[in-house]
Enzyme design. Sequence first.
Site: not given
Ligand code: PGA
Length: 251
Positions: A9, A11, A95, A97, A169, A175, A214, A236
């Site tokens: 992803n 983003k 998600h 976010e 998640e 993140g 993460s 990330g």
């Molecule tokens: P992250 O994000 O691997 O940076 O923690 C995961 C996600 O938001 O799907």
Amino acid sequence: MRKKMVIGNWKMHGNLHNISELLQEILTNFPQQSQCECVVLPPSIYVAHTQKLLQNSRIDYGVQNIYPQDEGAYTGEISGIMAKEFGCKYVLIGHSERRNLFGENDNLIAQKFNYTKNHHMTPILCIGETLKERESGLTEEVLSKQLSAIFKQSAALEDYIANSIIAYEPVWAIGTGKTATPQQIQETHHYIRNYIANHYAVNSNSLTILYGGSVNERNAQEIFAIDNVDGGLIGGAALDSNKFLQIIAAF
Ligand code: PGA
């Protein structure tokens, strides 16, 4: 159908130049014998570019969001018809976010899920608890509420649920560099699979359940080895070809 998957992803990251570089490096170095299915989710403005770069490759792609109408006065949104015209097979839905920054509630997420199914794309449904909810012992309640809000709206349940992807998640792990412990991941994935088996006429063993939050090249192997974990949703670390390839190789 249950699959081994790694989904990147991106983003709101990338530009024409570094997306080309990233995908070329991944395509050149993709482990040929890997059983793992790989999907990338670029920002929607780069979907056409991604489509060109991934032609005839074994990497699929999709969108990070969709609006549940085919067309209309919905400024800033894109429809399933549009995503499909550019070859998208997957749609990320729910998600954290989107839920937290853009105020998406379970009702809208359910509409997006149904709409994606109706357009024969695969929804990747994200669910997860906040740190406060986990610390208050509310994780299972939160997850069951998020799942039931989506799944109650369906007639053809077996196909509807079993051919979807669920990404667990924990919001506090996204993140932040903090991953859930292997025990927390195992217990929660077990809970999700059982909850679905107990509430719907679905063989939940055929469901793909990914972990996200993460995941990186150092912890992927340990996470993917956990019972009931079918792969990862990567943020990330999906922006770095080396790290992403190491995560794929962790299978
Ligand atoms: P992250 O994000 O691997 O940076 O923690 C995961 C996600 O938001 O799907």
